[in-house]
Design an enzyme around this catalytic site. Structure first.
Site, mmCIF file in Angstrom:
data_model
loop_
_atom_site.group_PDB
_atom_site.id
_atom_site.type_symbol
_atom_site.label_atom_id
_atom_site.label_comp_id
_atom_site.label_asym_id
_atom_site.label_seq_id
_atom_site.Cartn_x
_atom_site.Cartn_y
_atom_site.Cartn_z
ATOM 1 N N LYS A 43 12.343 98.640 -3.966
ATOM 2 C CA LYS A 43 12.040 97.630 -2.936
ATOM 3 C C LYS A 43 10.638 97.043 -3.193
ATOM 4 O O LYS A 43 10.252 96.910 -4.338
ATOM 5 C CB LYS A 43 12.174 98.239 -1.534
ATOM 6 C CG LYS A 43 13.478 99.033 -1.371
ATOM 7 C CD LYS A 43 13.757 99.409 0.038
ATOM 8 C CE LYS A 43 14.992 100.293 0.074
ATOM 9 N NZ LYS A 43 15.514 100.489 1.397
ATOM 10 N N GLY A 68 17.528 104.235 4.755
ATOM 11 C CA GLY A 68 16.168 104.508 5.212
ATOM 12 C C GLY A 68 16.099 105.203 6.558
ATOM 13 O O GLY A 68 15.038 105.282 7.170
ATOM 14 N N ASN A 116 16.030 102.011 -6.351
ATOM 15 C CA ASN A 116 15.631 100.740 -5.743
ATOM 16 C C ASN A 116 14.256 100.925 -5.106
ATOM 17 O O ASN A 116 14.139 101.478 -4.020
ATOM 18 C CB ASN A 116 16.666 100.336 -4.678
ATOM 19 C CG ASN A 116 16.261 99.058 -3.962
ATOM 20 O OD1 ASN A 116 15.384 98.323 -4.429
ATOM 21 N ND2 ASN A 116 16.878 98.797 -2.821
ATOM 22 N N GLU A 154 26.738 100.837 0.741
ATOM 23 C CA GLU A 154 25.543 101.279 1.452
ATOM 24 C C GLU A 154 25.727 101.016 2.947
ATOM 25 O O GLU A 154 25.412 99.921 3.435
ATOM 26 C CB GLU A 154 24.318 100.505 0.958
ATOM 27 C CG GLU A 154 24.043 100.692 -0.517
ATOM 28 C CD GLU A 154 22.559 100.521 -0.815
ATOM 29 O OE1 GLU A 154 21.951 101.494 -1.266
ATOM 30 O OE2 GLU A 154 22.025 99.440 -0.569
ATOM 31 N N SER A 187 20.062 107.059 2.208
ATOM 32 C CA SER A 187 19.393 108.349 2.409
ATOM 33 C C SER A 187 19.876 109.439 1.450
ATOM 34 O O SER A 187 20.056 110.594 1.842
ATOM 35 C CB SER A 187 19.516 108.800 3.867
ATOM 36 O OG SER A 187 18.890 107.859 4.726
HETATM 37 C C1 PEP Z 1 18.590 101.347 -0.406
HETATM 38 O O1 PEP Z 1 17.760 100.646 0.114
HETATM 39 O O2 PEP Z 1 19.329 100.872 -1.281
HETATM 40 C C2 PEP Z 1 18.689 102.736 0.032
HETATM 41 C C3 PEP Z 1 19.781 103.375 -0.235
HETATM 42 O O3 PEP Z 1 17.601 103.243 0.701
HETATM 43 P P1 PEP Z 1 17.400 104.774 1.175
HETATM 44 O O4 PEP Z 1 17.806 105.665 0.026
HETATM 45 O O5 PEP Z 1 15.948 104.868 1.491
HETATM 46 O O6 PEP Z 1 18.275 104.964 2.361
#
Ligand code: PEP
Length: 237
Positions: free
Chosen positions: A13, A168, A11, A162, A198
């Site tokens: 973003k 993040g 992802n 998630e 993460s």
């Molecule tokens: C996400 O935004 O779907 C995500 C899992 O971000 P990160 O891996 O940066 O925590």
């Protein structure tokens, strides 16, 4: 039990221009050619086509990060499922916690988008997860139950668990926490469940080894070529 093919989604973003996306994918494809994971890249709308064009002839799939449930109309700034299908995009991420937090998306709105996407033949990665305050208040299962209750099992549906406190933040759910949440989600809905929050090269293998973790949705670490390639390799078993 049959071997599962882990599903690893990147992802991005609101990151990567067309030029950056093209360069990244050209460099990524040879690095992941031998991995046994189903890799899905989720670029911003503007970079969908260059990524789609580069992944032709490979097993990599492309997903958008959002879409609107209506087919067309006065919805300024929105994109429909048919518009994604026209670009040869195979999937869409829906209900990401950032969409819920910053753009006011609700469980019901996510459900309508999921239905519209599946009806157009798109695969869906539907994101759910509790906040830190909800976990501390002992409400994790209640929140997950509510978020899952609007979804129906479908061959094209994958859920991403998630936990919002892990996105993040560098705070990854322990494999045991992830496993417990995934088993709970699967007791409600019979679909593959990815873990997101993460995920990094050094925790990917341990998370992927959990019996109910079917892959990963990777944010920050998917922007770095070597980190994402390493996560794809570590998740294959
Ligand atoms: C996400 O935004 O779907 C995500 C899992 O971000 P990160 O891996 O940066 O925590």
């Amino acid at each position: 039990m049959p071997e599962r093919t882990p599903y690893i989604a990147a992802n991005w973003k609101m990151n990567k221009t067309v030029a950056e996306a093209a360069e990244f994918v050209d460099a990524l494809l040879p690095r992941i050619a031998a991995t046994q994971s189903d890799v899905v890249i989720c670029p911003p709308f503007t970079a969908l086509t260059p990524v789609v064009e580069r992944r032709y002839g490979t097993a990599v799939k492309v997903a958008a990060q959002n879409m609107h449930e209506e087919e067309a109309g006065a919805f300024t700034g929105e994109i429909s499922a048919a518009m994604l299908v026209e670009l040869d995009v195979e999937a869409v991420v829906l209900g990401h916690s950032e969409r819920r937090q910053f753009f006011g998306e609700t469980d019901e709105g996510v459900a309508r988008r999921v239905e519209a996407a599946l009806a157009q033949g798109l695969h869906v990665i539907a994101c759910i997860g509790e906040t830190e305050a909800e976990r501390e208040a002992g409400e994790t299962e209640e929140v997950l139950r509510r978020q899952v209750s609007v979804l129906e099992a479908d061959d094209g549906l994958v859920v991403a668990y998630e936990p919002v406190w892990a996105i993040g933040t560098g705070k990854t759910a322990t494999p045991a926490i992830a496993q417990q949440a995934h088993a709970f989600i699967k007791s409600l809905l019979d679909v593959p469940v990815l873990y997101g929050g993460s995920v990094k090269p050094d925790n990917a293998a341990e998370l992927a080894a959990q019996p109910d973790v079917d892959g990963a949705l990777v944010g920050g670490a998917s922007l770095d070529l070597e980190s994402f390639a390493a996560i794809c390799r570590a998740s294959s078993h």
